[in-house]
Structures are given as C-alpha cells and as structure tokens.
Design a protein around this motif. Structure first.
Motif, PDB file in Angstrom:
ATOM      1  N   SER A   1       0.783  -1.189   0.040  1.00  0.00           N
ATOM      2  CA  SER A   1       0.073  -0.069  -0.002  1.00  0.00           C
ATOM      3  C   SER A   1       0.983   0.992  -0.059  1.00  0.00           C
ATOM      4  CB  SER A   1      -0.830   0.138   1.073  1.00  0.00           C
ATOM      5  OG  SER A   1      -1.745  -1.022   1.284  1.00  0.00           O
TER       6      SER A   1
ATOM      7  N   GLU B   1     -14.535  10.108   3.599  1.00  0.00           N
ATOM      8  CA  GLU B   1     -13.926   9.359   3.046  1.00  0.00           C
ATOM      9  C   GLU B   1     -14.610   8.905   1.706  1.00  0.00           C
ATOM     10  OE1 GLU B   1     -13.012   5.655   5.283  1.00  0.00           O
ATOM     11  OE2 GLU B   1     -11.738   4.700   3.926  1.00  0.00           O
ATOM     12  N   LYS B   2     -13.731   8.516   0.608  1.00  0.00           N
ATOM     13  CA  LYS B   2     -14.374   8.089  -0.557  1.00  0.00           C
ATOM     14  C   LYS B   2     -13.324   7.161  -0.938  1.00  0.00           C
ATOM     15  CE  LYS B   2     -15.873  10.123  -5.028  1.00  0.00           C
ATOM     16  NZ  LYS B   2     -15.829  11.389  -5.664  1.00  0.00           N
ATOM     17  N   LYS B   3     -14.117   5.828  -1.505  1.00  0.00           N
ATOM     18  CA  LYS B   3     -13.334   4.917  -2.188  1.00  0.00           C
ATOM     19  C   LYS B   3     -13.616   4.717  -3.874  1.00  0.00           C
ATOM     20  CE  LYS B   3     -11.924   0.333  -0.899  1.00  0.00           C
ATOM     21  NZ  LYS B   3     -11.722  -0.690   0.068  1.00  0.00           N
ATOM     22  N   ASP B   4     -12.695   4.218  -4.615  1.00  0.00           N
ATOM     23  CA  ASP B   4     -13.001   4.074  -5.748  1.00  0.00           C
ATOM     24  C   ASP B   4     -11.813   2.675  -6.139  1.00  0.00           C
ATOM     25  OD1 ASP B   4     -12.832   5.607  -9.029  1.00  0.00           O
ATOM     26  OD2 ASP B   4     -13.401   3.545  -8.640  1.00  0.00           O
ATOM     27  N   GLN B   5     -12.447   1.542  -5.959  1.00  0.00           N
ATOM     28  CA  GLN B   5     -11.548   0.399  -6.273  1.00  0.00           C
ATOM     29  C   GLN B   5     -10.301   0.567  -5.524  1.00  0.00           C
ATOM     30  OE1 GLN B   5     -11.037  -0.456 -10.396  1.00  0.00           O
ATOM     31  NE2 GLN B   5     -12.968   0.662 -10.934  1.00  0.00           N
ATOM     32  N   ARG B   6      -9.101   0.452  -6.107  1.00  0.00           N
ATOM     33  CA  ARG B   6      -7.979   0.549  -5.277  1.00  0.00           C
ATOM     34  C   ARG B   6      -7.453   1.633  -4.536  1.00  0.00           C
ATOM     35  NH1 ARG B   6      -3.522  -0.210  -7.415  1.00  0.00           N
ATOM     36  NH2 ARG B   6      -4.111   0.234  -9.412  1.00  0.00           N
TER      37      ARG B   6
ATOM     38  N   ALA C   1      -8.456   5.239  -2.128  1.00  0.00           N
ATOM     39  CA  ALA C   1      -9.360   5.979  -1.323  1.00  0.00           C
ATOM     40  C   ALA C   1      -8.725   7.212  -0.904  1.00  0.00           C
ATOM     41  CB  ALA C   1      -9.672   5.041  -0.018  1.00  0.00           C
TER      42      ALA C   1
ATOM     43  N   THR D   1      -9.314  10.206   2.189  1.00  0.00           N
ATOM     44  CA  THR D   1      -9.816  10.453   3.536  1.00  0.00           C
ATOM     45  C   THR D   1      -9.602  11.842   3.757  1.00  0.00           C
ATOM     46  OG1 THR D   1      -7.687   9.976   4.770  1.00  0.00           O
ATOM     47  CG2 THR D   1      -9.353   8.287   4.681  1.00  0.00           C
TER      48      THR D   1
ATOM     49  N   HIS E   1      -4.949   6.898  -0.057  1.00  0.00           N
ATOM     50  CA  HIS E   1      -4.562   5.656  -0.049  1.00  0.00           C
ATOM     51  C   HIS E   1      -4.685   4.640  -1.227  1.00  0.00           C
ATOM     52  CE1 HIS E   1      -5.073   6.235   4.386  1.00  0.00           C
ATOM     53  NE2 HIS E   1      -5.555   7.337   3.940  1.00  0.00           N
TER      54      HIS E   1
ATOM     55  N   THR F   1      -4.109   0.609  -2.559  1.00  0.00           N
ATOM     56  CA  THR F   1      -3.903  -0.368  -2.041  1.00  0.00           C
ATOM     57  C   THR F   1      -3.400  -1.258  -3.318  1.00  0.00           C
ATOM     58  OG1 THR F   1      -5.972  -1.007  -2.604  1.00  0.00           O
ATOM     59  CG2 THR F   1      -5.542  -0.483  -0.018  1.00  0.00           C
TER      60      THR F   1
END
Lengths: 114, 116
Positions: A18, A56-61, A63, A65, A76, A78
């Motif tokens: 990561s 926080e917001k995430k889109d596949q790998r 993110a 914050t 981030h 990953t």
C-alpha cells in the motif's frame, strides 16, 4: 491565500504494497480536495476527489480520507501495481465559483517496483 | 470528459519575444483556466479565462505579461510576453465542462516552452 503541503516528496514501494500520501491545507474555507496523477510527459488526470461533506471516498484500489478539523487529507492506494508509478498531486479549492481555482501540493513521486 | 487541444505542444523561444498558446475544446465549457508547471515543479494557477471579458489573474501574474483571450466557450489563448529564461515552463489549459460534478478539471497536454 491557501497553502497546501504534501508529503512525502518521494515514495518507493514493492508491488502489492500500500502507498499513502498526505496533504495539509491552511484555508479553513477550502471544501474541495482532488487528487491528480501525472505520468511522465503527460497531462495531469483526476483520479479521485472528496468534498467537505464526506470523510472518506473509495474507488476500487484508491481511497481518500478527509479530516476537516485537522485540515488534512490523504490518498491511499492498495495493492499497488507498476502502472501506478507516477507523480501524484493533491490540491484544494474553496468551491462555489472557485472550484477550478486549485492550489496544488508539491507532488509525490511514487515508484512501484515489480 | 472533454478533448482539449493545445498548440504549440512545444517551442524554443528567444529572450524578449512573445508566444501565443492556443487552447481548443471540442465542446462548450463553463470555465477555462491557465496553469503553469515549472520544470520538476507543481502546478500554479495563472488566471481564469472569462468568456467575453477580461481574465481574472492570480497573485503574482499580470495581464501585461500574460494576456489572455477567450472569445467564445470553446477557445482561449494565453500569450507569454517579453519572455525570459524564467518563463521556461509547461503551460496547461484546463476546463470544467460543467457536465460533471463541480471542480472536475480536465487538462490539455500542455505547451512546453523553452526560453534561451
């Protein structure tokens, strides 16, 4: 005016690890925080953004914050892959009529080793 | 998204001359901006190109040095006047199409200027 500080300036990881890039900002009125990826010799491309009404917001790998109290936000990534290698820029703006008036951080050179 | 074309893509210029960079978008856009990226550095906003009126410049940038035009909703020019080596940079046009969420900027490929 706004000041955006970005760390680290360089980041080297092994494929699959990561990666985390952190930014702080100074203007408490800022409420829009995008992240751009710029490959060598290419244009910056928006990869993810977050607005002040979410933490926080995430889109596949990927993110992002946001901590508005502390005035910092982080990217981030990953399961990094060699194609993630690029320069990443964080940015901030006040939104409204100033959405596109971005103040950028200094950039982070991410290298992902196979 | 938007297709943004910039001309020239690169140029080598002599000190004291001026160069005009063109930005053409394939659709009408609400907002257009000009950014500068000095070698190995981050991006800095020069100005907002306003359609039919004078551009809005950021601190440290002035109209006499960087005159900007935006005659319609798809086209803008940036002139770098009386160039010096310190003006060697990549100049990027960016747009907010107004069709996505506010703030989602698309960038052109940039115009890389080298001033000798």
């Amino acid at each position: 005016g706004e000041n955006v500080e970005q760390h680290p300036s360089t980041l080297s990881v092994q494929e699959g690890d990561s990666a985390v890039i952190k930014c702080t900002y100074s203007d408490s009125a800022s409420n829009y925080f995008p992240w751009y990826k710029q490959e060598l010799g290419k244009r910056p491309q928006l990869i993810i953004d977050i607005r002040s009404n979410v933490g926080e917001k995430k889109d596949q790998r990927i993110a992002v914050t946001l901590n508005k109290t502390a005035k910092h936000f982080s990217l981030h990534i990953t399961e990094t892959q060699p194609e993630d290698s690029a320069v990443y820029f964080c940015a901030a703006s006040r939104g409204g009529t100033s959405y596109g008036k971005l103040t950028f951080g200094q950039g982070t050179i991410l290298t992902v080793h196979p | 998204s938007a297709v943004i074309s910039q001309k020239p893509s690169r140029d080598i210029c002599q000190r004291g001359t001026s160069l005009t960079i063109q930005c053409q978008v394939d659709s009408q856009v609400t907002m257009m901006f000009w950014y500068r990226q000095q070698p190995g550095q981050s991006l800095t906003l020069i100005a907002t190109a306003n359609q039919g009126s004078e551009a809005t410049y950021e601190s440290g940038f002035v109209i006499d040095k960087f005159p900007i035009s935006r005659p319609n909703l798809t086209f803008s020019t940036l002139t770098v006047s009386n160039m010096s080596p310190e003006d060697s940079s990549i100049y990027l046009c960016s747009v907010d199409t107004g069709t996505g969420l506010p703030g989602e900027l698309f960038f052109g490929e940039g115009s890389r200027l080298t001033v000798l």
